[in-house]
Every structure is written in structure tokens, then in C-alpha cells.
Design an enzyme around this catalytic site. Structure first.
Site, PDB file in Angstrom:
ATOM      1  N   ASN A  78       0.851  -1.144  -0.088  1.00 52.65           N
ATOM      2  CA  ASN A  78      -0.020   0.140   0.011  1.00 52.65           C
ATOM      3  C   ASN A  78       0.930   1.172  -0.138  1.00 52.65           C
ATOM      4  OD1 ASN A  78      -2.369   1.505   0.471  1.00 52.65           O
ATOM      5  ND2 ASN A  78      -2.041   1.761   2.325  1.00 52.65           N
TER       6      ASN A  78
ATOM      7  N   ASP B 298      -2.702   0.780   8.120  1.00 55.80           N
ATOM      8  CA  ASP B 298      -1.568   1.461   8.045  1.00 55.80           C
ATOM      9  C   ASP B 298      -0.381   1.480   8.794  1.00 55.80           C
ATOM     10  OD1 ASP B 298      -3.011   2.978   5.656  1.00 55.80           O
ATOM     11  OD2 ASP B 298      -3.745   4.367   7.307  1.00 55.80           O
TER      12      ASP B 298
HETATM   13  C1  GRF Z   1      -2.586   8.735  -2.639  1.00 55.94           C
HETATM   14  O1  GRF Z   1      -2.307   9.913  -1.807  1.00 55.94           O
HETATM   15  C2  GRF Z   1      -2.215   7.458  -1.836  1.00 55.94           C
HETATM   16  O2  GRF Z   1      -1.138   7.614  -1.113  1.00 55.94           O
HETATM   17  C3  GRF Z   1      -3.329   7.374  -1.004  1.00 55.94           C
HETATM   18  O3  GRF Z   1      -4.588   7.560  -1.571  1.00 55.94           O
HETATM   19  C4  GRF Z   1      -4.170   8.727  -2.730  1.00 55.94           C
HETATM   20  C5  GRF Z   1      -4.501   7.847  -4.057  1.00 55.94           C
HETATM   21  O4  GRF Z   1      -4.270   8.866  -4.887  1.00 55.94           O
HETATM   22  N1  GRF Z   1      -3.312   5.823  -0.468  1.00 55.94           N
HETATM   23  P1  GRF Z   1      -4.341   8.534  -6.642  1.00 55.94           P
HETATM   24  O5  GRF Z   1      -5.654   7.768  -6.831  1.00 55.94           O
HETATM   25  O6  GRF Z   1      -3.244   7.461  -6.923  1.00 55.94           O
HETATM   26  O7  GRF Z   1      -4.209   9.942  -7.445  1.00 55.94           O
END
Ligand code: GRF
Length: 225
Positions: free
Chosen positions: A111, A149
Site C-alpha cells: 500500500n 496503515d
Molecule cells: C494517494 O495519496 C495515496 O497515498 C493514498 O490515496 C491517494 C491515491 O491517489 N493511499 P491516486 O488515486 O493514486 O491519485
């Protein structure tokens, strides 16, 4: 000698998919993965458009109307496993996963989270970073475990918090770095250099990662510093 097969990879999304795009671009530029499918729980996720534009199979599995979290995760795992992935990547997938699901993909499920974990788990990390008065913020790639997380962190990128930053400006600066660290960690996993031991500790090239790698350090040799 023939090159090894690229690792088959599934990406789970719920939204815009800029991290997905970074992975698609990295694959095109030689990241040794093949994104076999992109799966979203949200039918309107723009990341699905990105995937289709890249010729990647897409599936939508809505959580709405699903009787329980366990039912959803079982259906999701069935869908994922039809593609026989070796790597599963969460990229803005806005769902909490059941322990059974996490255990099924142990050691091959990553993740990306927009904070310097273990700081600021959960949502609204950019606003909370500003509220806390932090001078440095960032993003982390981690193995997924049962703890939200909370899995072992592999690599982080730090960004300065600047005077006048709003959550949006800070988020944009962090996101740029996310797009570098996610393909980096995926490369390590795809190349078999990154593992999660039975002891729960992440290892890179056989060495326990007792602290996350930093993007700054990874970039340094390439820039001749
Ligand atoms: C990112 O900030 C990631 O860290 C979090 O969700 C957001 C996803 O952004 N888990 P994207 O859809 O990849 O633009």
C-alpha cells in the site's frame, strides 16, 4: 539467457489513479511487472479510464449492497485470483481489508500512504500534518498487515512543509514523490529483492530493513552525489 517473466500484478483503486498511472508509465519504461488488471470498488473511478487507455483489463466490484465486509473481500479475492497475480497493489483503494484477505496475500500486498508512517495513519493526513505544525511530511510504501496503515514500512519520501501551504498544495507535493517511491518498491518486490519474513520483518537483499529506505538516499548514487 532469456529475461525472467515480469511479475503479474493487480492494482486496486477507488479514485483518480495517479499512482496507478505512475505504475503504468513505469511498466512501459521497463519496470518488470505486467499489470494484468485494475479493479475498483467505485464505478466512476477515473483510474479505470487510465487503465483502459493503457489497454489494461478493468473490473468493478461495488461494495454497495454487499452484506458484509467478509462477503465483499471473499468476492474480491475470487476476482483477483482469476488473474493469477503474484503482486497485489493498493493504490488509493479506500476500503479496510479483512484479516483473512490480508493473510491470503501476505508478503505480496503493498500500500502507499500519504504520511511518514507511523505518523498520521488514517485519513486527511495533509490537513493533520499542517495542524500539527510539522516541518516535514511525506509518503510511505508498506507491506499490508491487519493493522490499518501499520505494516512494515519499506521506503519513504520526505517533503518540506512550506509557509502558506494548504492541504491541497502539500498533497500535490507529496503525490509527486509517491509516484517515485511506489514503482521503486514494486521493482524490489517484483525482482524478488524485497520479502516479508515469517518473523514479520521486511528484508531487502536479505538484510532486515530496520528502518525504511529514503528516496533521497536511493536517488543519490544515480545523480552522482
Ligand atoms: C494517494 O495519496 C495515496 O497515498 C493514498 O490515496 C491517494 C491515491 O491517489 N493511499 P491516486 O488515486 O493514486 O491519485
Amino acid at each position: 539467457m532469456t529475461a525472467p517473466e515480469p511479475a503479474r500484478c493487480i492494482v486496486l483503486i477507488s479514485g483518480g489513479g495517479t499512482n496507478l498511472q505512475a505504475l503504468i508509465d513505469a511498466e512501459r519504461d521497463g519496470l518488470p511487472v505486467r499489470i494484468a488488471a485494475v479493479i475498483s470498488n467505485e464505478p466512476q473511478a477515473y483510474g479505470l479510464v487510465r487503465a483502459r487507455a493503457a489497454g489494461i483489463a478493468t473490473r468493478v466490484l461495488s461494495h454497495r449492497g454487499c452484506a458484509s465486509r467478509d462477503d465483499y473481500d471473499r468476492a474480491l479475492a475470487r476476482l483477483i485470483d482469476e488473474f493469477r497475480p503474484t503482486i497485489l497493489l493498493l493504490a488509493g483503494f479506500m476500503r479496510i481489508l479483512t484479516p483473512r484477505f490480508v493473510a491470503h496475500y501476505r508478503g505480496r500486498l503493498l500500500n502507499i500512504h500519504p504520511s511518514l508512517l507511523p505518523d498520521l495513519r488514517g485519513l486527511h493526513t495533509h490537513r493533520r500534518a499542517l495542524e500539527s505544525g510539522a516541518r516535514v511530511h511525506g509518503a510511505s510504501v508498506h507491506f499490508v498487515t491487519d493493522e490499518l496503515d501499520g505494516g512494515p514500512v519499506i521506503v519513504q519520501a520526505r517533503v518540506p512543509v512550506l509557509p502558506g501551504d494548504q492541504p491541497e498544495t502539500l498533497a500535490a507535493r507529496v503525490l509527486q514523490r509517491e509516484h517515485l517511491i511506489y514503482p521503486l518498491a514494486v521493482r524490489w518486490l517484483a525482482e524478488g529483492r524485497l520479502t516479508l519474513g515469517d518473523d514479520g520483518l521486511p528484508r531487502l537483499d536479505g538484510q532486515i530493513l530496520d528502518r525504511p529506505r529514503l528516496l533521497e538516499d536511493e536517488e543519490a548514487p544515480a545523480e552522482g552525489r
